[in-house]
Scaffold this active site. Structure first.
Site, PDB file in Angstrom:
ATOM      1  N   TYR A  26      14.188 106.114  86.191  1.00  0.00           N
ATOM      2  CA  TYR A  26      15.501 106.504  87.181  1.00  0.00           C
ATOM      3  C   TYR A  26      15.604 107.262  88.558  1.00  0.00           C
ATOM      4  O   TYR A  26      16.268 106.723  89.139  1.00  0.00           O
ATOM      5  CB  TYR A  26      16.626 107.782  85.799  1.00  0.00           C
ATOM      6  CG  TYR A  26      17.894 108.200  86.667  1.00  0.00           C
ATOM      7  CD1 TYR A  26      19.013 107.132  86.894  1.00  0.00           C
ATOM      8  CD2 TYR A  26      17.972 109.222  86.703  1.00  0.00           C
ATOM      9  CE1 TYR A  26      20.126 106.986  87.561  1.00  0.00           C
ATOM     10  CE2 TYR A  26      19.185 109.699  87.379  1.00  0.00           C
ATOM     11  CZ  TYR A  26      20.245 109.021  87.199  1.00  0.00           C
ATOM     12  OH  TYR A  26      21.019 109.094  88.145  1.00  0.00           O
ATOM     13  N   THR A  62      20.274 111.503  93.235  1.00  0.00           N
ATOM     14  CA  THR A  62      19.716 112.644  91.725  1.00  0.00           C
ATOM     15  C   THR A  62      18.796 113.751  91.579  1.00  0.00           C
ATOM     16  O   THR A  62      18.084 113.782  92.649  1.00  0.00           O
ATOM     17  CB  THR A  62      20.060 111.860  90.619  1.00  0.00           C
ATOM     18  OG1 THR A  62      19.718 112.178  89.749  1.00  0.00           O
ATOM     19  CG2 THR A  62      18.082 111.070  91.104  1.00  0.00           C
TER      20      THR A  62
HETATM   21  N1  UFG Z   1      19.127 118.388  75.919  1.00  0.00           N
HETATM   22  C1  UFG Z   1      18.588 119.423  74.778  1.00  0.00           C
HETATM   23  N2  UFG Z   1      19.220 117.961  73.331  1.00  0.00           N
HETATM   24  C2  UFG Z   1      20.396 117.029  72.986  1.00  0.00           C
HETATM   25  C3  UFG Z   1      20.717 116.506  74.642  1.00  0.00           C
HETATM   26  C4  UFG Z   1      19.659 117.121  75.727  1.00  0.00           C
HETATM   27  O1  UFG Z   1      18.394 119.710  74.241  1.00  0.00           O
HETATM   28  O2  UFG Z   1      20.667 115.993  72.118  1.00  0.00           O
HETATM   29  C5  UFG Z   1      18.706 118.782  77.049  1.00  0.00           C
HETATM   30  C6  UFG Z   1      18.258 117.902  77.540  1.00  0.00           C
HETATM   31  O3  UFG Z   1      16.384 118.248  77.348  1.00  0.00           O
HETATM   32  C7  UFG Z   1      17.708 119.049  79.097  1.00  0.00           C
HETATM   33  C8  UFG Z   1      19.115 119.155  79.346  1.00  0.00           C
HETATM   34  O4  UFG Z   1      19.363 119.439  77.497  1.00  0.00           O
HETATM   35  O5  UFG Z   1      17.142 119.262  79.101  1.00  0.00           O
HETATM   36  C9  UFG Z   1      19.830 118.303  80.083  1.00  0.00           C
HETATM   37  O6  UFG Z   1      20.745 117.115  79.365  1.00  0.00           O
HETATM   38  P1  UFG Z   1      20.712 116.203  80.072  1.00  0.00           P
HETATM   39  O7  UFG Z   1      20.948 114.555  79.387  1.00  0.00           O
HETATM   40  O8  UFG Z   1      22.573 116.329  80.015  1.00  0.00           O
HETATM   41  O9  UFG Z   1      21.118 115.954  81.398  1.00  0.00           O
HETATM   42  P2  UFG Z   1      19.443 115.340  82.446  1.00  0.00           P
HETATM   43  O10 UFG Z   1      19.467 116.573  83.036  1.00  0.00           O
HETATM   44  O11 UFG Z   1      19.314 114.380  81.137  1.00  0.00           O
HETATM   45  O12 UFG Z   1      20.389 114.457  83.319  1.00  0.00           O
HETATM   46  C10 UFG Z   1      22.146 114.357  84.134  1.00  0.00           C
HETATM   47  C11 UFG Z   1      21.771 112.989  84.438  1.00  0.00           C
HETATM   48  C12 UFG Z   1      21.216 112.159  85.098  1.00  0.00           C
HETATM   49  C13 UFG Z   1      21.033 113.556  86.424  1.00  0.00           C
HETATM   50  C14 UFG Z   1      20.299 115.249  85.867  1.00  0.00           C
HETATM   51  C15 UFG Z   1      20.013 115.905  87.302  1.00  0.00           C
HETATM   52  O13 UFG Z   1      22.519 112.700  83.082  1.00  0.00           O
HETATM   53  O14 UFG Z   1      21.896 111.572  85.702  1.00  0.00           O
HETATM   54  O15 UFG Z   1      21.212 115.035  85.200  1.00  0.00           O
HETATM   55  O16 UFG Z   1      19.597 116.990  86.818  1.00  0.00           O
HETATM   56  F1  UFG Z   1      20.000 112.960  87.397  1.00  0.00           F
END
Ligand code: UFG
Length: 330
Positions: free
Chosen positions: A144, A120
């Site tokens: 994670y 990741t």
């Molecule tokens: N976000 C929002 N509102 C929401 C959900 C997400 O603003 O309701 C934002 C988050 O704060 C983040 C972005 O959108 O800035 C992307 O969030 P996600 O939850 O879609 O994905 P993440 O970047 O947290 O994590 C994902 C995977 C992980 C992986 C990561 C790698 O879930 O397993 O990408 O970048 F490690």
């Protein structure tokens, strides 16, 4: 000719199911090992054998590895939410590292020659303005990310001491859906940005909360590199073939960053509907910017994303979500 047979842990999940389908499509045999805690029986592509078991069930794992000589193991099964891991750090570390180590150990004992790890971008907690390549320092910003870093290290030693060849694939933000419409993203509860924004556009939720508007980015919201799940599946096939020459580590993204607000605008463009937005506090554990430099896998395997445009990724996700209001249970 004997067909290759692959074990896919987490093959009932989002990325794992797309990889299982890609293996089956080229004529390989696939066994999916999944406890269905977050995956779905209906996501396991027809033609794959499904073993419903927990990786922590060592007897079940032993039985599977003893019964079949696998050509490689693809390891997807893990807890995978950055924000959730900040709430339950030890649960994440224990589950992901414990299960991953048990699997690697079993592969060594049963002489599985090749291992492909879902890793990741969450390994890279240090702020970076430019694209992140494989040499960037591994400094996880969440438990994670830490759990995946530990498995990367374990594979290094399993390779050096036991000769297990490993492909470590560090996904940036997996998104989109199978262009043929058979497979898609169905997390319960859903926490990922693109499906949630689509649900807000479809009126299935009242709004999308934007987590943080004061990040050091042009519009103040977090930037991510969204990569189509089918392009990720293709990268696995290429990385597997490349293991003939030795172990590899690849960062996997499009090399283009999109802010949360840009994603919302893309969904509005694709769906032709307005998305109700609420500006909210930051979510713990989120780095400001994660964009991949994927030159290594491009150069070494000829991989190139086929669905790089954000609007295409969103369009495929939209098509699946609109057609499956109840996800795989519908
Ligand atoms: N976000 C929002 N509102 C929401 C959900 C997400 O603003 O309701 C934002 C988050 O704060 C983040 C972005 O959108 O800035 C992307 O969030 P996600 O939850 O879609 O994905 P993440 O970047 O947290 O994590 C994902 C995977 C992980 C992986 C990561 C790698 O879930 O397993 O990408 O970048 F490690």
């Amino acid at each position: 000719m004997i067909r290759p047979h692959y074990l896919v842990t987490g093959g009932a999940g989002f990325v794992g199911s797309h990889l299982a389908a890609a293996l089956l499509a080229r004529g390989d045999d696939v066994t999916v090992y999944d406890d269905l805690s977050t995956g779905h029986r209906a996501a396991v592509p027809p033609g794959a054998r499904l073993v419903v078991a927990d990786l922590a069930d060592t007897a079940a794992l032993e039985a599977v590895l003893a019964a079949t000589r696998f050509d490689a193991v693809f390891h997807f099964a893990a807890l995978s939410l950055v924000g959730d891991s900040m709430q339950h750090p030890l649960h994440y570390l224990r589950t992901n590292i414990g299960n991953g180590l048990a699997l690697i150990d079993a592969c060594v004992r049963h002489r599985v020659p090749r291992f492909v790890l879902s890793s990741t971008a969450a390994l890279f907690g240090r702020p970076s303005d430019g694209p992140i390549d494989e040499e960037a320092p591994v400094e996880p910003g969440s438990p994670y990310g830490e759990s995946k870093a530990a498995l990367e290290r374990a594979l290094l030693w399993a390779g050096r001491v036991h000769g297990l060849r490993a492909a470590v694939l560090r996904y940036f933000n997996a998104a989109g859906a199978d262009p043929d419409g058979h497979l898609g993203e169905d997390h319960r509860p859903e926490t990922h940005l693109i499906p949630l924004v689509i649900d807000a556009a479809l009126g299935r939720r009242p709004e999308i909360a934007v987590f943080g508007t004061d990040y050091p980015t042009p519009d103040g919201t977090c930037i991510r590199d969204y990569i189509h799940v089918s392009d990720l599946a293709d990268a696995h096939l290429r990385a597997l073939a490349r293991l003939d020459l030795g172990s590899v580590t690849y960062n996997l993204g499009n090399g283009a960053g999109h802010s949360v607000l840009e994603v919302i605008r893309a969904v509005e463009r694709v769906g032709g509907r307005q998305v109700p937005v609420r500006l909210a506090e930051r979510r713990l554990g989120d780095p400001a910017r994660l964009v991949a430099a994927s030159d290594r896998i491009r150069g070494e395997t000829g991989w190139a994303p086929r669905h790089a445009a954000l609007d295409t990724i969103v369009a495929h996700a939209w098509a699946w979500r609109a057609a499956h209001p109840l996800g795989y249970t519908g």
